[in-house]
Design a protein around this motif. Structure first.
Motif, PDB file in Angstrom:
ATOM      1  N   GLY A 409       0.491  -1.346  -0.572  1.00 55.19           N
ATOM      2  CA  GLY A 409      -0.259  -0.021  -0.012  1.00 55.19           C
ATOM      3  C   GLY A 409       0.774   1.647  -0.257  1.00 55.19           C
ATOM      4  O   GLY A 409      -0.130   1.942   0.162  1.00 55.19           O
ATOM      5  N   ARG A 442      -2.264   2.782  -0.831  1.00 49.34           N
ATOM      6  CA  ARG A 442      -2.604   3.903  -0.341  1.00 49.34           C
ATOM      7  C   ARG A 442      -2.433   5.716  -0.276  1.00 49.34           C
ATOM      8  O   ARG A 442      -2.346   6.306   0.003  1.00 49.34           O
ATOM      9  CB  ARG A 442      -3.298   3.301   1.460  1.00 49.34           C
ATOM     10  CG  ARG A 442      -3.791   1.763   1.357  1.00 49.34           C
ATOM     11  CD  ARG A 442      -3.524   1.301   2.203  1.00 49.34           C
ATOM     12  NE  ARG A 442      -4.057  -0.049   2.990  1.00 49.34           N
ATOM     13  CZ  ARG A 442      -4.146  -0.569   3.647  1.00 49.34           C
ATOM     14  NH1 ARG A 442      -3.956  -0.646   5.164  1.00 49.34           N
ATOM     15  NH2 ARG A 442      -4.971  -2.281   3.610  1.00 49.34           N
ATOM     16  N   ALA A 527      -5.185   4.519   5.920  1.00 48.52           N
ATOM     17  CA  ALA A 527      -5.458   5.359   4.616  1.00 48.52           C
ATOM     18  C   ALA A 527      -6.207   7.472   5.213  1.00 48.52           C
ATOM     19  O   ALA A 527      -6.204   7.474   6.149  1.00 48.52           O
ATOM     20  CB  ALA A 527      -7.269   5.162   4.204  1.00 48.52           C
TER      21      ALA A 527
END
Length: 527
Positions: A409, A442, A527
């Protein structure tokens, strides 16, 4: 006194003096201009220059430009008027070099691409060879320019003088043979001696072979250069100054030994400019360091600028005692010396090497050479300068972006190079493209350690990129922001949000640690 320098100076003189006399003819000048260029400019550079082995007189590139300047000003038929005109050009060239030195802009000239110079040299070499063909064939001189010169030669081949062609063929063959199998032998000196002997032995003038104009005995009388055509010649003088500095510093650096002092742009500008100004008072051509003559000097054992002082002394002796003999030299012989000298400019192998490394640079070199051929050398020089800075901008406008994925991510992108107004949009687009690739990150972490500063446009582009990435569910972080850029970023309205949300980090490792800590807290924290 260093014996090796004395020997090298004599050997270099045997090559440089005939070659410089031939180069004077390329510019449509009396041959003694080339002879005088081997005296004053060479001695002045020996006293002021930083390159210990460099031999300074004039070069094929310089005389090709000088010929254009003389044509633009209307080359006088009278030798004295022609010498007065070239003294003006040489003075303007010297003043331009000194202005470059005063303004300390040697780095601008020094930045001209070697690729561009390679293309220019090919254009110069082909143009000069075509310009010498009428002398090699014994036909009337044709119009200026490569294409028109070729057309003139082709349409007048039937007018060629047989005796002149024989002299040219034998001289060219002998020079190339010596260059191939006995490179240490001073071929130009033997060619000149052979041409003079053939004039007496075979009665060449009676066979239609043209001789050079009579060379006056003695040294030139100093005189103030006239300024009547100064404005006409000024653009050419600036181009010559550019090329003279480029050639001089390239030759100086190319022949520098590890124990020699460094070659400094400022010192070379001062030495070259002073040599040109001094030479202008005795009607020399614009001077520059020549690679071929310098290599003769080096290979003959030169260690210091004493060798150049010896070469200047040889030129003085030639002017005082050999002028009547030199007047029996066939034009074809001198043209052959010039042709063999400039063939070194036609370095096809260098073009192949450039093409293997970077095809874009090869295209630039070919375009520069073609422009010089189709138009003239001055336009080629200007085009070459623009092409150089095109290559610079091309590289700056396409900074390299390297990417890593140290954690699921997390996409780390390092920007290799400076960012500024002209390339930030390309960087912005590339970041958005990378963020859209699978697996979609992310967090996109920018490593800015290779950049130096920023601007309002760059900051605005980053804010816009952050907003676009946020719409796609990607958060933008930055690490290793330079202090100068950080100071400017703190003045923006978006800065508090970046700072308070933990998106600015001192190092990449710190940013990766912060991301891994958030990721450990779960999807909401990451996030």
């Amino acid at each position: 006194m260093n014996r090796s320098d004395v020997v090298a100076g004599v050997v270099a003189g045997a090559v440089v003096i005939p070659q410089a006399m031939g180069y004077a003819g390329v510019a449509g000048l009396p041959v003694q201009v080339g002879l005088y260029t081997c005296i004053v400019p060479m001695a002045v550079y020996a006293l002021l220059g930083g390159a210990r082995r460099l031999s300074m007189s004039t070069t094929s590139t310089i005389v090709a430009l000088a010929g254009l300047a003389m044509a633009a000003a209307g080359t006088p038929d009278d030798p004295d008027e022609a010498m007065a005109a070239v003294s003006t050009l040489t003075l303007l060239t010297g003043l331009a070099l000194l202005l470059f030195w005063l303004l300390r802009i040697g780095w601008v000239v020094d930045a001209i691409s070697d690729t561009v110079v390679s293309g220019l040299k090919i254009g110069v070499g082909l143009t000069i060879i075509v310009d010498q063909l009428p002398h090699l064939l014994g036909i009337d001189a044709g119009p200026d320019g490569f294409l028109r010169g070729v057309g003139h030669v082709v349409t007048h081949l039937g007018d060629a003088n047989r005796a002149t062609v024989v002299v040219s063929t034998l001289t060219l063959g002998g020079l190339w043979a010596l260059h191939r199998w006995a490179p240490r032998v001073p071929g130009p000196l033997l060619a000149v001696a052979g041409g003079i002997a053939a004039t007496a032995w075979a009665g060449l003038p009676d066979r239609g072979v043209e001789l050079i104009a009579p060379v006056p005995s003695g040294l030139p009388v100093p005189a103030l250069p006239p300024l009547d055509d100064a404005w006409t010649m000024l653009p050419y003088a600036l181009a010559i100054a550019l090329m003279a500095f480029m050639e001089t510093i390239a030759v100086g650096r190319g022949t520098r030994e590890p124990q020699d002092p460094p070659i400094l742009a400022g010192r070379e500008l001062l030495a070259n400019g002073t040599a040109a100004v001094a030479g202008s008072f005795v009607a020399t051509a614009p001077p520059a360091g020549g690679f071929s003559q310098t290599m003769v000097n080096v290979e003959a054992g030169a260690r210091t600028q004493l060798s150049s002082l010896v070469t200047a002394g040889v030129a003085v002796a030639a002017a005082l005692f050999l002028a009547p003999v030199l007047s029996d030299l066939p034009e074809a012989t001198l043209a052959a010396v010039v042709v063999v000298a400039v063939t070194g400019l036609l370095d096809v192998g260098e073009l192949r090497r450039i093409g293997r490394i970077d095809r874009a640079e090869l295209v630039v070199a070919l375009i520069t050479g073609a422009i010089a051929l189709v138009t003239n050398l001055l336009v080629g020089v200007v085009a070459g300068v623009f092409c150089t800075y095109y290559l610079v901008l091309r590289r700056l406008n396409h900074p390299v972006l390297t990417e890593q994925r140290p954690a699921p991510g997390l996409l780390v992108v390092r920007i290799e190079g400076a960012m500024y107004t002209m390339n930030v949009r390309a960087v912005q687009a590339e970041l958005l493209r990378l963020a859209a690739e699978d697996p979609r990150p992310r967090v996109l972490l920018l490593d800015l350690g290779a950049t130096l500063d920023t601007s309002v446009t760059v900051l605005d582009a980053f804010v816009a990129a952050e907003q676009q990435l946020a719409k796609d569910g990607v958060e933008l972080w930055v690490a290793r922001v330079p202090e100068a850029a950080l100071a400017k970023a703190r003045r923006t309205a978006a800065w508090p949000a970046w700072r308070d949300s933990g998106r600015v980090h001192p190092t990449v490792r710190a940013a990766v640690g912060a991301y891994e800590g958030l990721a450990a807290e779960g999807p909401d924290g990451a996030a």
